[in-house]
Design a protein around this motif. Structure first.
Motif, PDB file in Angstrom:
ATOM      1  N   GLU A  10       0.852  -1.197   0.000  1.00 51.81           N
ATOM      2  CA  GLU A  10       0.000   0.000   0.000  1.00 51.81           C
ATOM      3  C   GLU A  10       0.884   1.243   0.000  1.00 51.81           C
ATOM      4  N   ARG A  23       0.476   5.417   0.433  1.00 52.63           N
ATOM      5  CA  ARG A  23      -0.420   6.509   0.824  1.00 52.63           C
ATOM      6  C   ARG A  23       0.182   7.825   0.346  1.00 52.63           C
ATOM      7  N   ARG A  35      -1.858  -1.128  -3.719  1.00 51.06           N
ATOM      8  CA  ARG A  35      -2.981  -0.223  -3.481  1.00 51.06           C
ATOM      9  C   ARG A  35      -2.479   1.207  -3.319  1.00 51.06           C
ATOM     10  N   GLU A  87      -9.185   5.263  -2.030  1.00 48.89           N
ATOM     11  CA  GLU A  87      -8.503   4.801  -3.231  1.00 48.89           C
ATOM     12  C   GLU A  87      -8.577   5.876  -4.309  1.00 48.89           C
TER      13      GLU A  87
END
Length: 836
Positions: A23, A25, A191, A203
């Motif tokens: 992931e 961010r 992600r 997302e």
């Protein structure tokens, strides 16, 4: 991504592997920069026939009220098409759009090269059928991006809803292009989560462009909340002081973050959930200057290049240069990244040389000037904190001050003293708290629906059930952490547009909760006035918070000490120990004065403060048991007399007025401070030990104004008048007051002389002094809480429709405001409706 590859030891152009990174961010200023620089996509809008010019006219807000040549920001759209359609206020179809006619108009836009379209119709938020029809036609014709307003902004107001849809369309291409480039640098399955302005992650494919314009500051607020919770602070005030500006926000561990829906960013009105953040132009790079006997800080910034004078690139004097001259910032604690080639140490000599030149012009000692500039910068930040506290009804003294950003640590203790706060926090991640906060944020979704109904309407349970389903469906199915759903009902009095959010649940007494919140926020209620539900709001989140990390056990405090250097503070120049933050052991205690630094942060511990390190590396700064003094002393030991109003500014500048009589008030008596209500109630008498901000009260007064006090009290008095205006604007039923700011707020002394006014319409100010004197002569004995209303032309009234309201404050000052009659229940938006 370059840093990520270096951290993972990957080749320069290698994709981020899913096996190592599940992931990523992201917080980005891509949309903010596109707004600032007007680099968005060529955009057209489709509006209801007859409403094309409404988007250009906008509402009646005038942000540059005193600008003799105001410049309207250019619209984000280049051309508008008027669609012959109309839906009534109750949903009835007045005119259905002709698909053929609408297609013909849109084809003309396509022929002109438009690929992006916003669709906004009157009453389209509540009844979006016509918007959906035209949206389908536009996509069929070949528009690549089509944004219907009912999807972009759940708001009944046509103009801000249409402007938000246009902004979302204008920015969508930039966000999409940036997102594609980012995804191409990652393997499939990684992600990508984007930080939203409301403090949640989502997302990228579920992110609208208008939701990201405050992405970075929102990460800082989330990090501030988390740092305060780790330190056991339930109430916090966060101050993010960077190079150009300072962001201020409040946090309450027991309540979700406060959201502000109606915003203006880079001149563009946006209706989107954003954390309630106030910004003031006082950063480390804010330019300082001497002008007309005043010490001024900002709003101009030196930027990153050339930067402050100490960067060695020929830049101007800034707040950072002040701290260099005062000894708080030293070259040996900085990496050698300065100078024209970017490989030189911090240039202290440049800052000292420019301050010496300024000292010759002003006749003041360079360090005294630097100390005065720092005090003005601190007061600017304190003013922003007081404004946000006043707007939310918070007692700021009960909060812990959390400082982060590159420049906050040098001013943390001074800012806390100015606000009456005894506890401050300096997180170890202070300089990168926005990035750390994004890592601590929850995956979430916010859904809202506009309403216009009673607070106990039977439809509310079904509406909230639908919104909850939408919000939970927007969360990734595999998002880790505990899932929570919060429901809010935004309520307001009938005729008032400012709505307050209260938590909703079946059977809750919403009216009682609203009245309690309204009394907390504004200090009064209207018991007989109807309460309406303006909007339903749902916030869903999947929170997965890891426990705070602990710092490695170090040596001793003595081993962490790197030397002693002279530092100038309010008490004079003091030989001050410097410590390496990385070498401090857990639970280390250090008494001020001291400076704690590493390659990322510099924290100044002022006299009468002490610091203790917590297990996660956060420094908790506490004020020693000595009364905080919020009444600053003169710079050079002169008298405490305030400058004359004519020396402090002019009424038209939103500053202090121009009578010639000098104001020399005695030190105010101790009072029960009501944080955020008015800075006048936060001025304590001077202390007698010469510590902190204060010093002994001089017996002989001087008529020469102290330049730092001149600017500080100018800011404080003007801030009090601004707070009156903001409270009036939020609670007014009048369009004149809410949008045109057609009122005046001012502060007068005990003789009726104008001291300071807010930057509202100044037409009433010329005669308001006479109104104040008339009340002083004829009111008799006044009591706490009294208000006086008059509109007599023989007592300072301008014309009959205007009402003057005067309220005495028992600190030898008066405040008053002059609103048009609409505040009193006028029949229409103008001053004198024809049916009056």
């Amino acid at each position: 991504m370059k840093i990520v590859r270096e951290w993972l030891n990957l080749p320069e152009k290698a994709k981020i592997p899913r096996a190592l990174v599940g992931e990523i961010r992201v917080g980005s200023t891509i949309c903010t920069n596109a707004l600032l620089e007007r680099r968005g996509e060529k955009t057209a809008v489709a509006v209801t026939k007859g409403f094309r010019d409404a988007l250009v006219i906008g509402d009646q807000t005038r942000p540059a009220l005193f600008d003799l040549a105001p410049r309207r920001p250019p619209p984000l759209w280049a051309r508008a098409a008027e669609i012959d359609e109309r839906t009534g206020a109750n949903g009835e179809v007045v005119r259905a759009p002709s698909p053929a006619a609408a297609a013909a108009q849109l084809q003309k836009l396509r022929a002109r090269g438009f690929r992006t379209l916003a669709v906004a119709f009157v009453h389209g938020c509540k009844y979006p059928r016509h918007e959906k029809i035209v949206t389908r036609i536009a996509r069929k014709i070949g528009f690549q991006t089509v944004v219907p307003s009912h999807e972009a902004a759940a708001l009944m107001k046509f103009i801000p809803r249409a402007q938000t849809a246009a902004a979302d369309a204008y920015l969508a291409a930039a966000l999409a292009q940036w997102s594609r480039a980012l995804r191409q640098k990652c393997e499939s399955g990684v992600r990508l989560l984007f930080m939203h302005s409301g403090g949640d992650l989502a997302e990228i494919q579920n992110t609208r462009a208008v939701q990201t314009v405050l992405s970075g500051p929102a990460g800082g607020v989330v990090g501030m909340r988390r740092a305060a919770q780790n330190a056991g602070c339930k109430l916090a005030l966060g101050v993010d002081m960077g190079g150009t500006s300072t962001d201020v926000a409040l946090a309450d561990a027991a309540a979700p973050p406060a959201l502000r829906w109606e915003n203006t960013v880079a001149g563009a009105p946006l209706f989107a959930p954003m954390l309630d953040i106030h910004t003031v132009a006082a950063g480390g790079g804010s330019v300082v200057r001497w002008q007309d006997g005043r010490l001024l800080v900002g709003p101009r910034s030196a930027g990153a290049n050339p930067g402050p004078a100490c960067y060695g690139r020929g830049g101007p004097l800034t707040v950072s240069d002040c701290n260099v001259v005062l000894g708080k910032l030293r070259a040996e604690y900085f990496p050698q990244v300065f100078g024209e080639s970017g490989n030189s140490p911090l240039c202290e000599e440049s800052a000292r040389r420019l301050f010496a030149d300024l000292g010759k012009k002003t006749g003041a000692d360079p360090q005294t000037l630097a100390l005065g500039f720092v005090r003005v910068a601190v007061e600017n930040m304190a003013g922003a904190a007081r404004r946000i506290a006043a707007a939310s009804g918070a007692d700021i003294r009960k909060r812990a001050l959390v400082g982060f950003g590159g420049a906050a640590g040098q001013h943390l203790c001074l800012l806390a003293e100015s606000l009456g706060i005894r506890r401050a926090l300096a997180p170890r991640q202070a300089c990168v708290l926005s990035a750390w906060g994004i890592g601590q944020a929850s995956v979430g979704a916010i859904r809202r629906r506009a309403l216009e109904c009673e607070v106990d309407d039977n439809r509310l349970p079904q509406i909230f059930a639908e919104l909850c389903a939408e919000a939970e469906a927007a969360l990734p199915p595999d998002a880790p952490g505990k899932r929570t759903v919060r429901r809010f009902l935004r309520c307001r009095y009938r005729g008032v547009e400012s709505a307050l959010a209260v938590q909703w649940q079946p059977g809750a007494r919403i009216a009682e909760l609203f009245v309690r919140e309204h009394r907390k926020r504004f200090g009064w209620i209207q018991p007989k006035k109807e309460i309406l539900a303006a909007a339903a709001e749902v916030r869903a989140a999947a929170a997965d918070h890891s426990p705070p990390a602990t710092v490695a056990a170090g040596g001793t405090v003595r081993e962490a000490k790197t030397g002693e250097h002279p530092v100038r503070c309010a008490q004079g120049e003091i030989q001050t120990p410097f410590y390496d933050w990385r070498k401090l052991p857990p639970a280390a205690k250090i008494k001020g004065p001291a400076v704690i630094a590493d390659k990322w942060n510099t924290i100044t511990i002022e006299p009468h403060w002490q610091a203790q390190q917590s297990p996660d590396g956060t420094l908790t700064l506490t004020h020693t048991p000595r009364r905080l003094n919020l009444y600053p002393p003169p710079l050079a030991g002169g008298g405490r007399s305030l400058p004359s109003p004519s020396q402090m500014g002019t009424a038209n500048s939103g500053g202090v007025a121009s009578p010639s009589k000098q104001i020399t008030p005695p030190p105010p008596p101790p009072s029960k401070m009501e944080g955020g209500i008015s800075p006048l109630k936060q001025i304590n008498p001077p202390i007698s030990d010469g510590g902190g901000w204060g010093g002994e009260t001089p017996k002989k007064e001087t008529t020469k104004p102290d330049p730092a006090l001149l600017e500080i009290f100018n800011n404080r008095f003007t801030a009090a008048a601004r707070e009156m205006g903001e409270a009036l604007r939020q609670t007014a039923t009048s369009v004149n007051i809410r949008e045109r700011l057609d009122f005046s707020c001012a502060i007068f002394d005990g003789n009726g002389n104008l001291v300071a006014n807010a930057p509202h319409i100044p037409v009433h100010l010329g005669s308001m002094s006479e109104s104040a004197r008339f009340v002083l002569r004829n009111a008799g004995k006044m009591r706490e809480g009294d208000c006086f209303m008059l509109n007599s032309p023989y007592a300072g009234g301008t014309h009959l429709p205007d009402i003057t309201i005067i309220r005495p404050l028992w600190l030898t000052k008066q405040n008053k405001s002059t609103p048009p009659p609409s505040l009193m229940g006028g029949l229409g938006g103008g001053k004198t409706p024809t049916s009056s």
